[in-house]
Design a protein around this motif. Structure first.
Motif, PDB file in Angstrom:
ATOM      1  N   VAL A  57      70.323  69.006  44.013  1.00  0.00           N
ATOM      2  CA  VAL A  57      69.582  68.762  42.772  1.00  0.00           C
ATOM      3  C   VAL A  57      70.485  68.062  41.759  1.00  0.00           C
ATOM      4  N   ILE A  58      69.948  67.027  41.116  1.00  0.00           N
ATOM      5  CA  ILE A  58      70.568  66.457  39.915  1.00  0.00           C
ATOM      6  C   ILE A  58      69.585  66.659  38.767  1.00  0.00           C
ATOM      7  N   ALA A  59      70.037  67.295  37.710  1.00  0.00           N
ATOM      8  CA  ALA A  59      69.181  67.571  36.558  1.00  0.00           C
ATOM      9  C   ALA A  59      69.736  66.871  35.333  1.00  0.00           C
ATOM     10  N   GLU A  60      68.893  66.041  34.703  1.00  0.00           N
ATOM     11  CA  GLU A  60      69.290  65.313  33.498  1.00  0.00           C
ATOM     12  C   GLU A  60      68.790  66.070  32.270  1.00  0.00           C
ATOM     13  N   LEU A  61      69.693  66.791  31.620  1.00  0.00           N
ATOM     14  CA  LEU A  61      69.346  67.518  30.416  1.00  0.00           C
ATOM     15  C   LEU A  61      69.264  66.558  29.235  1.00  0.00           C
ATOM     16  N   SER A  62      68.878  67.094  28.089  1.00  0.00           N
ATOM     17  CA  SER A  62      68.671  66.250  26.915  1.00  0.00           C
ATOM     18  C   SER A  62      69.577  66.663  25.759  1.00  0.00           C
ATOM     19  N   THR A  63      70.164  65.678  25.102  1.00  0.00           N
ATOM     20  CA  THR A  63      70.861  65.958  23.857  1.00  0.00           C
ATOM     21  C   THR A  63      69.856  66.444  22.810  1.00  0.00           C
ATOM     22  N   PRO A  64      70.258  67.365  21.934  1.00  0.00           N
ATOM     23  CA  PRO A  64      69.351  67.823  20.872  1.00  0.00           C
ATOM     24  C   PRO A  64      68.930  66.713  19.916  1.00  0.00           C
ATOM     25  N   ALA A  65      69.565  65.551  20.003  1.00  0.00           N
ATOM     26  CA  ALA A  65      69.183  64.428  19.152  1.00  0.00           C
ATOM     27  C   ALA A  65      67.862  63.800  19.594  1.00  0.00           C
ATOM     28  N   ARG A  66      67.384  64.141  20.804  1.00  0.00           N
ATOM     29  CA  ARG A  66      66.159  63.549  21.347  1.00  0.00           C
ATOM     30  C   ARG A  66      64.949  64.474  21.146  1.00  0.00           C
ATOM     31  N   THR A  67      63.795  63.874  20.887  1.00  0.00           N
ATOM     32  CA  THR A  67      62.553  64.633  20.783  1.00  0.00           C
ATOM     33  C   THR A  67      62.238  65.298  22.122  1.00  0.00           C
ATOM     34  N   GLY A  68      61.829  66.558  22.064  1.00  0.00           N
ATOM     35  CA  GLY A  68      61.428  67.277  23.278  1.00  0.00           C
ATOM     36  C   GLY A  68      62.572  67.880  24.062  1.00  0.00           C
ATOM     37  N   TYR A  69      63.753  67.970  23.461  1.00  0.00           N
ATOM     38  CA  TYR A  69      64.927  68.446  24.192  1.00  0.00           C
ATOM     39  C   TYR A  69      64.809  69.908  24.609  1.00  0.00           C
ATOM     40  N   GLU A  70      64.142  70.740  23.796  1.00  0.00           N
ATOM     41  CA  GLU A  70      64.095  72.172  24.099  1.00  0.00           C
ATOM     42  C   GLU A  70      63.394  72.446  25.415  1.00  0.00           C
ATOM     43  N   LEU A  71      62.227  71.861  25.606  1.00  0.00           N
ATOM     44  CA  LEU A  71      61.466  72.092  26.835  1.00  0.00           C
ATOM     45  C   LEU A  71      62.203  71.540  28.053  1.00  0.00           C
ATOM     46  N   GLN A  72      62.758  70.338  27.924  1.00  0.00           N
ATOM     47  CA  GLN A  72      63.487  69.732  29.042  1.00  0.00           C
ATOM     48  C   GLN A  72      64.664  70.601  29.468  1.00  0.00           C
ATOM     49  N   ASN A  73      65.425  71.089  28.509  1.00  0.00           N
ATOM     50  CA  ASN A  73      66.619  71.871  28.838  1.00  0.00           C
ATOM     51  C   ASN A  73      66.267  73.256  29.377  1.00  0.00           C
ATOM     52  N   SER A  74      65.185  73.846  28.863  1.00  0.00           N
ATOM     53  CA  SER A  74      64.748  75.141  29.402  1.00  0.00           C
ATOM     54  C   SER A  74      64.289  75.003  30.850  1.00  0.00           C
ATOM     55  N   LYS A  75      63.561  73.932  31.135  1.00  0.00           N
ATOM     56  CA  LYS A  75      63.124  73.661  32.510  1.00  0.00           C
ATOM     57  C   LYS A  75      64.327  73.485  33.427  1.00  0.00           C
ATOM     58  N   CYS A  76      65.270  72.620  33.006  1.00  0.00           N
ATOM     59  CA  CYS A  76      66.428  72.337  33.848  1.00  0.00           C
ATOM     60  C   CYS A  76      67.293  73.578  34.065  1.00  0.00           C
ATOM     61  N   ALA A  77      67.475  74.389  33.024  1.00  0.00           N
ATOM     62  CA  ALA A  77      68.278  75.599  33.158  1.00  0.00           C
ATOM     63  C   ALA A  77      67.669  76.544  34.190  1.00  0.00           C
ATOM     64  N   THR A  78      66.348  76.714  34.142  1.00  0.00           N
ATOM     65  CA  THR A  78      65.682  77.620  35.080  1.00  0.00           C
ATOM     66  C   THR A  78      65.749  77.090  36.502  1.00  0.00           C
ATOM     67  N   VAL A  79      65.373  75.819  36.692  1.00  0.00           N
ATOM     68  CA  VAL A  79      65.340  75.240  38.039  1.00  0.00           C
ATOM     69  C   VAL A  79      66.741  75.202  38.654  1.00  0.00           C
ATOM     70  N   CYS A  80      67.745  74.844  37.866  1.00  0.00           N
ATOM     71  CA  CYS A  80      69.110  74.802  38.391  1.00  0.00           C
ATOM     72  C   CYS A  80      69.636  76.200  38.689  1.00  0.00           C
ATOM     73  N   GLY A  81      69.236  77.188  37.905  1.00  0.00           N
ATOM     74  CA  GLY A  81      69.610  78.564  38.209  1.00  0.00           C
ATOM     75  C   GLY A  81      69.046  78.994  39.557  1.00  0.00           C
ATOM     76  N   THR A  92      56.702  84.138  16.953  1.00  0.00           N
ATOM     77  CA  THR A  92      55.717  83.125  17.318  1.00  0.00           C
ATOM     78  C   THR A  92      56.342  81.902  17.998  1.00  0.00           C
ATOM     79  N   ASP A  93      57.546  81.523  17.600  1.00  0.00           N
ATOM     80  CA  ASP A  93      58.179  80.354  18.209  1.00  0.00           C
ATOM     81  C   ASP A  93      58.513  80.626  19.672  1.00  0.00           C
ATOM     82  N   SER A  94      58.954  81.844  19.980  1.00  0.00           N
ATOM     83  CA  SER A  94      59.244  82.209  21.367  1.00  0.00           C
ATOM     84  C   SER A  94      57.976  82.201  22.211  1.00  0.00           C
ATOM     85  N   VAL A  95      56.883  82.693  21.650  1.00  0.00           N
ATOM     86  CA  VAL A  95      55.603  82.682  22.359  1.00  0.00           C
ATOM     87  C   VAL A  95      55.177  81.247  22.653  1.00  0.00           C
ATOM     88  N   ARG A  96      55.297  80.373  21.648  1.00  0.00           N
ATOM     89  CA  ARG A  96      54.913  78.970  21.827  1.00  0.00           C
ATOM     90  C   ARG A  96      55.749  78.296  22.898  1.00  0.00           C
TER      91      ARG A  96
END
Length: 288
Positions: free
Chosen positions: A205-229, A95-99
């Motif tokens: 492209v410059i992509a600013e990823l997020s430290t896991p210490a910040r709220t919302g880091y998972e979505l930001q980093n997944s977006k940046c990983a895909t776009v930079c790829g 369920t977490d992967s689906v979300r």
């Protein structure tokens, strides 16, 4: 015989077992030859250049979205940028992967097959036949809305307004560079077509990823990983940056600069900006 590459996360382990069993079964047919990243894991060390080389040499690319792994998303983005035929899977019992995939929203336009066991993967593969399909990038661009862009740089801004992203923007403007802004504070993620149309026009492209210490880091980093790829697959100039602490994924470790204060942040991005400004004409001609 056509060759395929299969990217997936090592967690959850049940998915790894199902995918490797399915690959073995499919390869028995002698119709295609699929390789997974497991075969490139030599003495516990994988070399990203070998992974990207395998994707380059493959006729199609397969990926499991379960686990929403940033390495997998970077490789998937790279395959999209290389205009490879794409086949996606997702174990919808997790369920977490689906979300998280729903929040990211990038791959609804590509579509994916559901599975919970290896036989379902095999059946879905033969039904989809990705080895007979065309490149997914062309298909996605046909559905995207084009707009003219004059900016030379795309900046994927962090989801939290900090001194760091303000310093990055100041460093860009101080060199009289204009930029197209993807502001995660205003909109967490745009649709995939939004990024593709800009990457087709913008050479860096410059992509600013997020430290896991910040709220919302998972979505930001997944977006940046895909776009930079995608950007790397298209041959763009790419810099990924992040504040500490951050454990760099293997796939883009060499593209990533980390910092712990604003002065260090500016010091890490300034060489990239100077090189980009000096090479701007050649990069723009290449994009044209």
């Amino acid at each position: 015989m056509k060759k395929g590459f299969f990217a997936y996360s090592s967690h959850p382990s049940s998915c790894s077992d199902a995918i490797e069993s399915a690959i073995t079964e499919i390869n028995k047919s002698a119709l295609v030859k699929i390789m997974s990243w497991q075969l490139l894991n030599i003495n516990g060390v994988m070399i990203i250049n070998e992974i990207l080389k395998q994707i380059d040499e493959s006729d199609f690319f397969c990926a499991d979205l379960t686990g929403v792994n940033d390495n997998v998303l970077f490789e998937l983005g790279y395959a999209i940028g290389k205009n490879k035929p794409i086949w996606l899977l997702l174990d919808t019992s997790h369920t977490d992967s689906v979300r998280r995939n729903r929040e990211l929203g990038f791959f609804s336009s590509i579509g994916y097959d559901n599975y919970t066991n290896s036989q379902q993967i095999v059946s879905a593969f033969y039904k989809c036949q990705p080895f007979e399909k065309g490149g997914v990038l062309n298909s996605l661009l046909e559905r995207a809305n084009y707009t003219d862009f004059n900016q030379p740089l795309l900046f994927l801004k962090n989801q939290v307004d900090t001194n760091y992203n303000q310093a990055i923007q100041s460093a860009i403007t101080s060199l009289k560079l204009t930029f197209c802004l993807d502001d995660a504070i205003e909109s967490k993620v745009n649709n995939l077509g939004w990024y593709l149309t800009r990457l087709m026009k913008i050479p860096a492209v410059i992509a600013e990823l997020s430290t896991p210490a910040r709220t919302g880091y998972e979505l930001q980093n997944s977006k940046c990983a895909t776009v930079c790829g995608i950007a790397v697959g298209m041959g763009l100039k790419v810099l990924m940056v992040c504040e500490e602490p951050y454990d760099s994924p293997l796939d883009y470790r060499e593209l990533l600069a980390k910092y712990s204060n604003s002065k260090d942040c500016v010091a890490k991005i300034t060489p990239f900006l100077h090189d980009f400004k000096n090479d701007f004409f050649q990069l723009s001609q290449k994009k044209t």
